[in-house]
Design a protein around this motif. Structure first.
Motif, PDB file in Angstrom:
ATOM      1  N   GLU A 157       0.826  -1.202   0.000  1.00  0.00           N
ATOM      2  CA  GLU A 157       0.000   0.000   0.000  1.00  0.00           C
ATOM      3  C   GLU A 157       0.867   1.261   0.000  1.00  0.00           C
ATOM      4  OE1 GLU A 157      -3.848   1.403   2.561  1.00  0.00           O
ATOM      5  OE2 GLU A 157      -2.243   0.407   3.656  1.00  0.00           O
ATOM      6  N   SER A 158       1.984   1.228   0.699  1.00  0.00           N
ATOM      7  CA  SER A 158       2.867   2.399   0.785  1.00  0.00           C
ATOM      8  C   SER A 158       3.559   2.710  -0.533  1.00  0.00           C
ATOM      9  CB  SER A 158       3.932   2.171   1.855  1.00  0.00           C
ATOM     10  OG  SER A 158       4.826   1.139   1.435  1.00  0.00           O
ATOM     11  N   GLY A 159       3.629   1.719  -1.418  1.00  0.00           N
ATOM     12  CA  GLY A 159       4.322   1.898  -2.682  1.00  0.00           C
ATOM     13  C   GLY A 159       5.779   1.503  -2.644  1.00  0.00           C
ATOM     14  N   VAL A 160       6.279   1.112  -1.493  1.00  0.00           N
ATOM     15  CA  VAL A 160       7.675   0.682  -1.384  1.00  0.00           C
ATOM     16  C   VAL A 160       7.922  -0.512  -2.301  1.00  0.00           C
ATOM     17  CG1 VAL A 160       9.399  -0.315   0.177  1.00  0.00           C
ATOM     18  CG2 VAL A 160       8.028   1.630   0.905  1.00  0.00           C
ATOM     19  N   LEU A 161       6.986  -1.429  -2.328  1.00  0.00           N
ATOM     20  CA  LEU A 161       7.013  -2.512  -3.311  1.00  0.00           C
ATOM     21  C   LEU A 161       5.887  -2.255  -4.298  1.00  0.00           C
ATOM     22  CD1 LEU A 161       7.421  -5.662  -1.030  1.00  0.00           C
ATOM     23  CD2 LEU A 161       9.195  -4.486  -2.327  1.00  0.00           C
ATOM     24  N   SER A 162       6.227  -2.189  -5.556  1.00  0.00           N
ATOM     25  CA  SER A 162       5.225  -1.944  -6.580  1.00  0.00           C
ATOM     26  C   SER A 162       5.427  -2.950  -7.704  1.00  0.00           C
ATOM     27  CB  SER A 162       5.337  -0.516  -7.118  1.00  0.00           C
ATOM     28  OG  SER A 162       4.368  -0.291  -8.121  1.00  0.00           O
ATOM     29  N   GLU A 163       4.579  -3.969  -7.700  1.00  0.00           N
ATOM     30  CA  GLU A 163       4.625  -5.024  -8.702  1.00  0.00           C
ATOM     31  C   GLU A 163       6.019  -5.652  -8.821  1.00  0.00           C
ATOM     32  OE1 GLU A 163       2.805  -3.676 -12.341  1.00  0.00           O
ATOM     33  OE2 GLU A 163       0.948  -3.173 -11.302  1.00  0.00           O
ATOM     34  N   GLY A 197      14.439 -11.700  -8.387  1.00  0.00           N
ATOM     35  CA  GLY A 197      13.152 -11.278  -7.849  1.00  0.00           C
ATOM     36  C   GLY A 197      13.108 -11.570  -6.363  1.00  0.00           C
ATOM     37  N   THR A 198      11.945 -11.453  -5.783  1.00  0.00           N
ATOM     38  CA  THR A 198      11.803 -11.672  -4.351  1.00  0.00           C
ATOM     39  C   THR A 198      11.041 -12.966  -4.087  1.00  0.00           C
ATOM     40  OG1 THR A 198      11.242 -10.580  -2.263  1.00  0.00           O
ATOM     41  CG2 THR A 198       9.667 -10.322  -4.070  1.00  0.00           C
ATOM     42  N   ASN A 199      10.733 -13.230  -2.823  1.00  0.00           N
ATOM     43  CA  ASN A 199       9.949 -14.394  -2.437  1.00  0.00           C
ATOM     44  C   ASN A 199       9.326 -14.133  -1.070  1.00  0.00           C
ATOM     45  OD1 ASN A 199      11.806 -15.544  -0.287  1.00  0.00           O
ATOM     46  ND2 ASN A 199      13.177 -15.424  -2.053  1.00  0.00           N
ATOM     47  N   PRO A 200       8.294 -14.875  -0.702  1.00  0.00           N
ATOM     48  CA  PRO A 200       7.618 -14.626   0.573  1.00  0.00           C
ATOM     49  C   PRO A 200       8.524 -14.744   1.795  1.00  0.00           C
ATOM     50  CG  PRO A 200       6.226 -15.946  -0.848  1.00  0.00           C
ATOM     51  CD  PRO A 200       7.573 -15.864  -1.520  1.00  0.00           C
ATOM     52  N   GLU A 201       9.451 -15.694   1.770  1.00  0.00           N
ATOM     53  CA  GLU A 201      10.324 -15.872   2.935  1.00  0.00           C
ATOM     54  C   GLU A 201      11.247 -14.670   3.131  1.00  0.00           C
ATOM     55  OE1 GLU A 201       8.328 -19.244   1.837  1.00  0.00           O
ATOM     56  OE2 GLU A 201       9.826 -18.311   0.535  1.00  0.00           O
ATOM     57  N   GLU A 202      11.778 -14.153   2.042  1.00  0.00           N
ATOM     58  CA  GLU A 202      12.642 -12.979   2.102  1.00  0.00           C
ATOM     59  C   GLU A 202      11.857 -11.773   2.636  1.00  0.00           C
ATOM     60  OE1 GLU A 202      15.601 -11.586  -1.196  1.00  0.00           O
ATOM     61  OE2 GLU A 202      13.580 -10.902  -1.767  1.00  0.00           O
ATOM     62  N   LEU A 203      10.632 -11.599   2.155  1.00  0.00           N
ATOM     63  CA  LEU A 203       9.815 -10.479   2.609  1.00  0.00           C
ATOM     64  C   LEU A 203       9.440 -10.623   4.079  1.00  0.00           C
ATOM     65  CD1 LEU A 203       7.559 -10.152  -0.547  1.00  0.00           C
ATOM     66  CD2 LEU A 203       9.435  -8.635   0.132  1.00  0.00           C
ATOM     67  N   LEU A 204       9.122 -11.846   4.490  1.00  0.00           N
ATOM     68  CA  LEU A 204       8.824 -12.094   5.896  1.00  0.00           C
ATOM     69  C   LEU A 204      10.045 -11.804   6.760  1.00  0.00           C
ATOM     70  CD1 LEU A 204       6.844 -13.101   8.055  1.00  0.00           C
ATOM     71  CD2 LEU A 204       7.716 -15.393   7.636  1.00  0.00           C
ATOM     72  N   GLY A 205      11.227 -12.227   6.297  1.00  0.00           N
ATOM     73  CA  GLY A 205      12.459 -11.953   7.036  1.00  0.00           C
ATOM     74  C   GLY A 205      12.710 -10.466   7.200  1.00  0.00           C
ATOM     75  N   ASP A 208      21.607  -3.617  13.836  1.00  0.00           N
ATOM     76  CA  ASP A 208      21.543  -4.278  12.538  1.00  0.00           C
ATOM     77  C   ASP A 208      21.085  -5.708  12.764  1.00  0.00           C
ATOM     78  OD1 ASP A 208      22.677  -2.277  10.600  1.00  0.00           O
ATOM     79  OD2 ASP A 208      24.298  -2.348  12.066  1.00  0.00           O
ATOM     80  N   THR A 209      19.980  -6.077  12.136  1.00  0.00           N
ATOM     81  CA  THR A 209      19.395  -7.405  12.320  1.00  0.00           C
ATOM     82  C   THR A 209      19.242  -8.093  10.976  1.00  0.00           C
ATOM     83  OG1 THR A 209      18.131  -6.561  14.207  1.00  0.00           O
ATOM     84  CG2 THR A 209      17.444  -8.680  13.275  1.00  0.00           C
ATOM     85  N   LYS A 210      19.810  -9.291  10.872  1.00  0.00           N
ATOM     86  CA  LYS A 210      19.599 -10.146   9.708  1.00  0.00           C
ATOM     87  C   LYS A 210      18.699 -11.288  10.156  1.00  0.00           C
ATOM     88  CE  LYS A 210      21.930 -13.213   6.453  1.00  0.00           C
ATOM     89  NZ  LYS A 210      23.216 -13.824   6.079  1.00  0.00           N
ATOM     90  N   ALA A 211      17.636 -11.519   9.417  1.00  0.00           N
ATOM     91  CA  ALA A 211      16.726 -12.623   9.712  1.00  0.00           C
ATOM     92  C   ALA A 211      16.880 -13.673   8.621  1.00  0.00           C
ATOM     93  CB  ALA A 211      15.282 -12.138   9.768  1.00  0.00           C
ATOM     94  N   SER A 212      17.274 -14.872   9.007  1.00  0.00           N
ATOM     95  CA  SER A 212      17.379 -16.001   8.078  1.00  0.00           C
ATOM     96  C   SER A 212      16.146 -16.873   8.262  1.00  0.00           C
ATOM     97  CB  SER A 212      18.646 -16.810   8.347  1.00  0.00           C
ATOM     98  OG  SER A 212      19.784 -16.014   8.121  1.00  0.00           O
ATOM     99  N   VAL A 213      15.362 -16.979   7.214  1.00  0.00           N
ATOM    100  CA  VAL A 213      14.099 -17.710   7.257  1.00  0.00           C
ATOM    101  C   VAL A 213      14.302 -19.068   6.586  1.00  0.00           C
ATOM    102  CG1 VAL A 213      11.669 -17.681   6.554  1.00  0.00           C
ATOM    103  CG2 VAL A 213      12.821 -15.536   7.176  1.00  0.00           C
ATOM    104  N   THR A 214      13.990 -20.139   7.314  1.00  0.00           N
ATOM    105  CA  THR A 214      14.150 -21.498   6.793  1.00  0.00           C
ATOM    106  C   THR A 214      12.814 -22.037   6.317  1.00  0.00           C
ATOM    107  OG1 THR A 214      15.987 -21.914   8.307  1.00  0.00           O
ATOM    108  CG2 THR A 214      14.895 -23.845   7.362  1.00  0.00           C
ATOM    109  N   LEU A 215      12.775 -22.409   5.046  1.00  0.00           N
ATOM    110  CA  LEU A 215      11.614 -23.051   4.455  1.00  0.00           C
ATOM    111  C   LEU A 215      11.941 -24.530   4.323  1.00  0.00           C
ATOM    112  CD1 LEU A 215       8.806 -22.660   3.094  1.00  0.00           C
ATOM    113  CD2 LEU A 215      10.042 -22.454   0.927  1.00  0.00           C
TER     114      LEU A 215
END
Length: 141
Positions: free
Chosen positions: A23-29, A43-51, A77-84
């Motif tokens: 909604e903010s426009g930070v990500l647009s399509e 490109g991106t993926n849901p896990e990266e966005l969640l992280g 500084d925080t890095k989040a590693s998301v395991t799928l």
């Protein structure tokens, strides 16, 4: 308060493609696909966005907690590693690991660890997830 994001998908799982927007426009399509999620496609993926969301939420919560005890951080500084992982019931986000480096004047390791653990358990994104949330912390001078 509500924040909105959206996704659009076309085609099959492996051959299809999609976009995500905020909604903010930070990500647009912004493009995502099977290749960006399970291979190394651009490109991106849901896990990266969640992280990214979880790392941002945690960092803000930690800043608040530290500030409440008169320890305003110079930086976090925080890095989040998301395991799928794939289990018998399909794919699941099985873990999120934080790697945190912070510069906080006048704080000791044990007080910082307590604040970080409180933030990890209580930031709104952590509360929304069922995953095992772990972290490493690194306090710099």
């Amino acid at each position: 308060m509500k924040r909105n994001a959206s996704a659009h998908w076309e085609g099959s799982l492996k051959d299809g493609k999609g976009t995500v927007s905020t909604e903010s426009g930070v990500l647009s399509e912004q493009q995502y696909s099977f290749k960006t999620r399970f291979e190394n496609g651009k490109g991106t993926n849901p896990e990266e966005l969640l992280g990214a969301a979880h790392a941002g939420c945690f960092s803000m919560a930690l800043s608040m907690i530290l500030g409440e005890s008169e320890h305003v951080p110079d930086s976090i500084d925080t890095k989040a590693s998301v395991t799928l992982s794939q289990g018998s019931d399909g794919f699941e986000i099985s873990a999120i690991h934080f790697d945190v480096t912070a510069k906080v004047p006048g704080i000791g390791q044990s007080e910082f660890l307590e604040a970080a653990n409180t933030a990890k358990m209580n930031c709104p994104v952590s509360k929304a997830l069922k995953s095992d949330i772990t972290m490493d912390i690194h306090l710099t001078e």
